[in-house]
Write a protein that holds these residues in place. Structure first.
Motif, PDB file in Angstrom:
ATOM      1  N   THR A  32       0.847  -1.197   0.000  1.00 57.85           N
ATOM      2  CA  THR A  32       0.000   0.000   0.000  1.00 57.85           C
ATOM      3  C   THR A  32       0.881   1.245   0.000  1.00 57.85           C
ATOM      4  O   THR A  32       0.592   2.225  -0.684  1.00 57.85           O
ATOM      5  CB  THR A  32      -0.941  -0.001   1.228  1.00 57.85           C
ATOM      6  OG1 THR A  32      -1.797  -1.144   1.128  1.00 57.85           O
ATOM      7  CG2 THR A  32      -1.779   1.258   1.292  1.00 57.85           C
ATOM      8  N   LYS A  46      -6.838 -12.476  -2.686  1.00 56.16           N
ATOM      9  CA  LYS A  46      -7.738 -11.371  -2.355  1.00 56.16           C
ATOM     10  C   LYS A  46      -7.002 -10.089  -1.966  1.00 56.16           C
ATOM     11  O   LYS A  46      -7.437  -8.992  -2.282  1.00 56.16           O
ATOM     12  CB  LYS A  46      -8.691 -11.797  -1.247  1.00 56.16           C
ATOM     13  CG  LYS A  46      -9.699 -12.835  -1.709  1.00 56.16           C
ATOM     14  CD  LYS A  46     -10.565 -13.301  -0.548  1.00 56.16           C
ATOM     15  CE  LYS A  46     -11.634 -14.291  -0.924  1.00 56.16           C
ATOM     16  NZ  LYS A  46     -11.285 -15.365  -1.808  1.00 56.16           N
ATOM     17  N   GLY A  47      -5.859 -10.218  -1.284  1.00 56.14           N
ATOM     18  CA  GLY A  47      -5.097  -9.042  -0.879  1.00 56.14           C
ATOM     19  C   GLY A  47      -4.579  -8.258  -2.080  1.00 56.14           C
ATOM     20  O   GLY A  47      -4.687  -7.034  -2.115  1.00 56.14           O
ATOM     21  N   SER A  48      -4.040  -8.959  -3.074  1.00 52.71           N
ATOM     22  CA  SER A  48      -3.538  -8.279  -4.271  1.00 52.71           C
ATOM     23  C   SER A  48      -4.678  -7.685  -5.081  1.00 52.71           C
ATOM     24  O   SER A  48      -4.546  -6.588  -5.635  1.00 52.71           O
ATOM     25  CB  SER A  48      -2.720  -9.242  -5.134  1.00 52.71           C
ATOM     26  OG  SER A  48      -1.516  -9.561  -4.481  1.00 52.71           O
ATOM     27  N   LYS A  49      -5.793  -8.375  -5.142  1.00 49.79           N
ATOM     28  CA  LYS A  49      -6.961  -7.848  -5.857  1.00 49.79           C
ATOM     29  C   LYS A  49      -7.388  -6.513  -5.249  1.00 49.79           C
ATOM     30  O   LYS A  49      -7.586  -5.524  -5.963  1.00 49.79           O
ATOM     31  CB  LYS A  49      -8.112  -8.862  -5.785  1.00 49.79           C
ATOM     32  CG  LYS A  49      -9.381  -8.379  -6.438  1.00 49.79           C
ATOM     33  CD  LYS A  49     -10.504  -9.400  -6.290  1.00 49.79           C
ATOM     34  CE  LYS A  49     -11.775  -8.808  -6.870  1.00 49.79           C
ATOM     35  NZ  LYS A  49     -12.946  -9.591  -6.632  1.00 49.79           N
ATOM     36  N   LYS A  50      -7.488  -6.465  -3.941  1.00 47.61           N
ATOM     37  CA  LYS A  50      -7.888  -5.240  -3.240  1.00 47.61           C
ATOM     38  C   LYS A  50      -6.866  -4.115  -3.480  1.00 47.61           C
ATOM     39  O   LYS A  50      -7.234  -2.977  -3.747  1.00 47.61           O
ATOM     40  CB  LYS A  50      -8.022  -5.546  -1.745  1.00 47.61           C
ATOM     41  CG  LYS A  50      -8.493  -4.392  -0.911  1.00 47.61           C
ATOM     42  CD  LYS A  50      -8.643  -4.832   0.550  1.00 47.61           C
ATOM     43  CE  LYS A  50      -8.992  -3.662   1.425  1.00 47.61           C
ATOM     44  NZ  LYS A  50      -9.031  -4.046   2.847  1.00 47.61           N
ATOM     45  N   LEU A  51      -5.584  -4.454  -3.412  1.00 49.22           N
ATOM     46  CA  LEU A  51      -4.519  -3.463  -3.617  1.00 49.22           C
ATOM     47  C   LEU A  51      -4.576  -2.876  -5.025  1.00 49.22           C
ATOM     48  O   LEU A  51      -4.503  -1.654  -5.203  1.00 49.22           O
ATOM     49  CB  LEU A  51      -3.152  -4.114  -3.382  1.00 49.22           C
ATOM     50  CG  LEU A  51      -1.942  -3.235  -3.694  1.00 49.22           C
ATOM     51  CD1 LEU A  51      -1.773  -2.165  -2.625  1.00 49.22           C
ATOM     52  CD2 LEU A  51      -0.687  -4.096  -3.811  1.00 49.22           C
ATOM     53  N   GLU A  67      -7.098  -2.803  -7.203  1.00 49.41           N
ATOM     54  CA  GLU A  67      -8.315  -2.009  -7.409  1.00 49.41           C
ATOM     55  C   GLU A  67      -8.237  -0.672  -6.683  1.00 49.41           C
ATOM     56  O   GLU A  67      -8.652   0.358  -7.214  1.00 49.41           O
ATOM     57  CB  GLU A  67      -9.542  -2.816  -6.980  1.00 49.41           C
ATOM     58  CG  GLU A  67      -9.816  -3.975  -7.936  1.00 49.41           C
ATOM     59  CD  GLU A  67     -10.940  -4.903  -7.491  1.00 49.41           C
ATOM     60  OE1 GLU A  67     -11.448  -4.751  -6.342  1.00 49.41           O
ATOM     61  OE2 GLU A  67     -11.310  -5.795  -8.292  1.00 49.41           O
ATOM     62  N   LYS A  68      -7.673  -0.659  -5.485  1.00 52.15           N
ATOM     63  CA  LYS A  68      -7.511   0.579  -4.710  1.00 52.15           C
ATOM     64  C   LYS A  68      -6.592   1.572  -5.438  1.00 52.15           C
ATOM     65  O   LYS A  68      -6.737   2.779  -5.287  1.00 52.15           O
ATOM     66  CB  LYS A  68      -6.939   0.245  -3.333  1.00 52.15           C
ATOM     67  CG  LYS A  68      -6.725   1.426  -2.437  1.00 52.15           C
ATOM     68  CD  LYS A  68      -6.162   0.988  -1.099  1.00 52.15           C
ATOM     69  CE  LYS A  68      -5.840   2.184  -0.239  1.00 52.15           C
ATOM     70  NZ  LYS A  68      -5.184   1.801   1.007  1.00 52.15           N
TER      71      LYS A  68
END
Length: 189
Positions: free
Chosen positions: A114, A142-147, A149-150
């Motif tokens: 992040t 899921k962690g990389s997906k969220k990162l 997209e953010k």
């Protein structure tokens, strides 16, 4: 990229990114040999330091061919290696690259990426003059997906059963970010 003989040093509030060297092999072994750390990257983690030395030599060769830029991520407070980042599949004609990241198990979920990803994206788009940066991830990451997209990456699609881990096949989700999208998001010229 052509103006740098050495891999550039990038700095954030808590982390220092410096070029990968052959001397890093022993320090990287605990991370790159850990099955849990490597689960979204490869089903075959490194077996010994010699194997890591070979991978480092290959990576540095690709750097000199302008096909990759490999960094080590160091925690500035502890001066410890906590991960690796690279722009790979680098194509300066088409102005595109893919990202590859490994964060040690004990540092996952602590906001390392992040903090450093915006600096790396800024470097990629502004200094390297890339037009497209890709992140392709296992669908279960899921962690990389969220990162991604953010940070403004857009999902382009799912590649079905592209990777086999020795037991089952995994789908890969492809995300990309374009230079004008990054600049719009960060209000840059």
């Amino acid at each position: 990229m052509e103006k740098h003989e050495e891999i550039p040093i990038l700095v954030t509030g808590h982390y220092l990114l410096r070029g990968l060297t052959e001397n890093d092999a022993e320090d990287l072994f605990p991370m790159l040999s850990n099955q849990e750390t490597m689960k979204f990257i490869t089903p075959h983690p490194a077996k010994n330091v010699t194997e890591i030395c070979e991978e480092i030599r290959d990576s540095l060769s690709k750097y000199h061919q302008k096909k990759e830029i490999p960094w080590i991520i160091i925690d500035k407070e502890t001066n410890r290696f906590i991960g690796m980042f690279r722009f790979h599949k680098l194509n300066l004609w088409h102005k595109k690259a893919e990202m590859g990241v490994v964060i040690s198990k004990e540092n996952q979920g602590r906001g390392v990426m992040t903090e450093i990803l915006p600096v790396l994206l800024q470097y990629g788009f502004s200094e390297m003059h890339l037009n497209r940066i890709v992140g392709d991830i296992f669908s279960g990451n899921k962690g990389s997906k969220k990162l991604l997209e953010k940070n403004g990456f857009r999902k382009e699609g799912t590649l079905r059963q592209t990777d086999f881990d020795g037991e089952k096949y995994h789908d890969t989700i492809v995300y990309s970010l374009l230079k004008h999208e990054f600049h719009t998001l960060h209000q840059l010229d």
